[in-house]
Design an enzyme around this catalytic site. Structure first.
Site, PDB file in Angstrom:
ATOM      1  N   LYS A  66     -15.763   1.821  -2.320  1.00 45.00           N
ATOM      2  CA  LYS A  66     -14.560   1.041  -2.650  1.00 45.00           C
ATOM      3  C   LYS A  66     -14.600  -0.377  -2.075  1.00 45.00           C
ATOM      4  O   LYS A  66     -14.037  -1.291  -2.654  1.00 45.00           O
ATOM      5  CB  LYS A  66     -13.298   1.767  -2.172  1.00 45.00           C
ATOM      6  CG  LYS A  66     -12.948   2.955  -3.061  1.00 45.00           C
ATOM      7  CD  LYS A  66     -11.507   3.387  -2.871  1.00 45.00           C
ATOM      8  CE  LYS A  66     -11.125   4.451  -3.886  1.00 45.00           C
ATOM      9  NZ  LYS A  66     -11.731   5.769  -3.586  1.00 45.00           N
ATOM     10  N   GLU A  91      -1.233   0.269  -3.927  1.00 47.16           N
ATOM     11  CA  GLU A  91      -0.803   1.591  -3.502  1.00 47.16           C
ATOM     12  C   GLU A  91      -2.022   2.313  -2.937  1.00 47.16           C
ATOM     13  O   GLU A  91      -3.159   1.898  -3.165  1.00 47.16           O
ATOM     14  CB  GLU A  91      -0.260   2.393  -4.686  1.00 47.16           C
ATOM     15  CG  GLU A  91      -1.324   3.076  -5.549  1.00 47.16           C
ATOM     16  CD  GLU A  91      -2.213   2.102  -6.306  1.00 47.16           C
ATOM     17  OE1 GLU A  91      -1.802   0.946  -6.503  1.00 47.16           O
ATOM     18  OE2 GLU A  91      -3.323   2.501  -6.697  1.00 47.16           O
ATOM     19  N   SER A 119     -20.961   8.591  -3.308  1.00 49.18           N
ATOM     20  CA  SER A 119     -19.985   7.504  -3.256  1.00 49.18           C
ATOM     21  C   SER A 119     -19.350   7.287  -1.886  1.00 49.18           C
ATOM     22  O   SER A 119     -18.901   6.189  -1.587  1.00 49.18           O
ATOM     23  CB  SER A 119     -18.885   7.728  -4.297  1.00 49.18           C
ATOM     24  OG  SER A 119     -18.302   9.013  -4.152  1.00 49.18           O
TER      25      SER A 119
HETATM   26  C1  LIG Z   1     -11.758   6.906  -4.398  1.00 51.09           C
HETATM   27  C2  LIG Z   1     -13.061   7.623  -4.358  1.00 51.09           C
HETATM   28  C3  LIG Z   1     -13.656   8.167  -5.527  1.00 51.09           C
HETATM   29  C4  LIG Z   1     -12.982   8.166  -6.863  1.00 51.09           C
HETATM   30  O1  LIG Z   1     -12.781   6.930  -7.457  1.00 51.09           O
HETATM   31  P1  LIG Z   1     -13.665   6.388  -8.656  1.00 51.09           P
HETATM   32  O2  LIG Z   1     -12.934   5.173  -9.084  1.00 51.09           O
HETATM   33  O3  LIG Z   1     -13.708   7.453  -9.726  1.00 51.09           O
HETATM   34  O4  LIG Z   1     -15.008   6.103  -8.131  1.00 51.09           O
HETATM   35  C5  LIG Z   1     -14.908   8.744  -5.414  1.00 51.09           C
HETATM   36  N1  LIG Z   1     -15.543   8.835  -4.219  1.00 51.09           N
HETATM   37  C6  LIG Z   1     -15.010   8.339  -3.082  1.00 51.09           C
HETATM   38  C7  LIG Z   1     -15.765   8.476  -1.817  1.00 51.09           C
HETATM   39  C8  LIG Z   1     -13.755   7.729  -3.104  1.00 51.09           C
HETATM   40  O5  LIG Z   1     -13.215   7.254  -1.964  1.00 51.09           O
END
Ligand SMILES: *Cc1c(COP(=O)(O)O)cnc(C)c1O
Length: 399
Positions: free
Chosen positions: A94, A116, A383
């Site tokens: 993010k 938010e 992610s």
């Molecule tokens: C917020 C988040 C997601 C989901 O958001 P996307 O916009 O679909 O990527 C996925 N993995 C992590 C670690 C997150 O914090």
């Protein structure tokens, strides 16, 4: 299928029939100003240099591409590669788009960044970027979530953001969106609403994708250098879809690369407790854009659920909807139980504790690898890291 050779989105912010700006005229004007400012700066050397410097020396890019040998062995088939977005500053992907949005806000002379947050992940990443850039930041968060997500709440306070508790409705994410949006509408000229995924009205799905695109660009280069070939399959979890678009974009024209998005099947697709927007949704509208949504007969969003709070969203980014329809990307699901199994397996076999969101993609990779030969590779976007989920999982599994 081959990608159409037209720029995406079109001038009105559409990806095929999805996206757009389904918002009141006053807000459309503000969105158009944001788009114009973005187009104006995005290719300038000043902006590109500042972004590149921060990606390298602040976020810590490039993130490594790691061959998970013991995980691959356990799955029994293809080689599994992990793109380590969990190693970024603040622990997830993010930060990639939050830095971009904060720089844009500064360039536009905005006095305040608003957003938010649900579990607090977007709030922490945005508060971090705003501290760095030097812009006041106001985060709206449901009271129920505030009580649940203590470490992230504390971090946001330390980082200096204004945390606004939201007590209306069910005091969770949707109410926080409504509250932050109302605040934004009071003064859209001096403030900017920083959306947390590739969703919302144009230009946000495009901008957030562009800021995340670095993930796939790096991964493609790293894979060619380390494996001397492109991966056979790439995969990522899909909530709103930002980490997935970040990985997928660089590979869309590589016809030999299979691309798979993984949505949360929660307690099962035959129960109401899931957030499988692509699998079970229908075209509709939410939060200012057209997309697949989980909705009732009147077009109201259905309550959604996932063990990973970052994935429980009843809509999905417009470009994903388009890529599904043209069959360039396949969308599949993983259940809570598969996610927990992948969470523990990756932790114990590789010493990497993944976010529960990311564990959905790992679960699919383990399933798919078993069906593929050892000379094939699957590249997973990891992610985020799982610190935030560790206590919850330990309790749930009675560790
Ligand atoms: C917020 C988040 C997601 C989901 O958001 P996307 O916009 O679909 O990527 C996925 N993995 C992590 C670690 C997150 O914090």
């Amino acid at each position: 299928m081959k990608m159409p050779q037209i720029p995406m989105p079109d001038a009105d912010g559409y990806f095929g029939q999805y996206g757009g700006q389904i918002i009141p005229p006053a807000l459309k004007q503000v969105m158009d100003e944001i788009a114009a400012a973005y187009y104006e700066i995005r290719d300038t050397p000043v902006f590109q240099n500042e972004l590149r410097e921060l990606q390298r020396h602040y976020i810590g890019r490039p993130s490594p591409l790691f061959h998970a040998r013991r995980l691959s062995e356990k799955a029994g088939g293809a080689r599994i590669l992990l793109k380590r977005e969990d190693l970024n500053h603040t622990g997830a992907h993010k930060i990639n788009h939050c830095i971009g949005e904060a720089l844009l806000a500064k360039h536009m002379g905005k006095k305040k960044v608003l957003a938010e947050t649900g579990a607090g992940q977007h709030g922490v990443a945005l508060a971090t970027a705003c501290a760095l850039v030097g812009i006041p930041c106001e985060i709206h968060m449901g009271q129920v979530d505030i009580e649940k997500e203590h470490p992230n709440v504390t971090k946001m306070k330390i980082l200096g953001c204004d945390l606004i508790p939201v007590t209306r409705g069910t005091a969770t994410l949707k109410d926080a969106v409504d509250s932050a949006f109302e605040e934004y509408l009071k003064d859209p000229v001096n403030s900017i609403y920083a959306i947390g995924s590739v969703v919302g009205p144009h230009p946000f799905p495009m901008m957030v994708r562009d800021f995340q695109q670095i993930v796939g660009e790096e991964a493609r280069e790293q894979c060619l250098a380390q494996e001397r070939a492109l991966p056979d399959v790439i995969t990522a979890c899909v909530g709103g879809g930002s980490n997935a678009m970040g990985l997928f974009t660089a590979f869309l024209d590589d016809e030999g690369v299979r691309i798979v998005g993984v949505e949360p099947a929660g307690k099962g697709l035959d129960t109401p407790d899931h957030a499988a927007t692509m699998a079970l949704g229908t075209p509709g509208e939410l939060h200012g854009f057209k997309c697949y949504t989980l909705q009732d007969a009147q077009g109201n969003p259905l309550p959604v659920y996932s063990i990973a709070s970052g994935l429980d969203y009843p809509a999905v980014g417009p470009q994903h909807c388009f890529l599904k329809d043209i069959e360039r990307v396949e969308y599949t699901t993983a259940t809570d139980d598969e996610c927990l199994d992948a969470f523990m397996t990756l932790s114990r076999l590789e010493g990497i504790i993944p976010a529960l969101e990311s564990a959905h993609a790992v679960a699919y990779a383990m399933r798919a690898a078993a069906e593929m030969s050892p000379d094939k590779t699957i590249l997973v976007n990891l992610s985020g890291r799982g610190d935030k989920d560790a206590d919850f999982v330990a309790e749930r599994l009675s560790l």
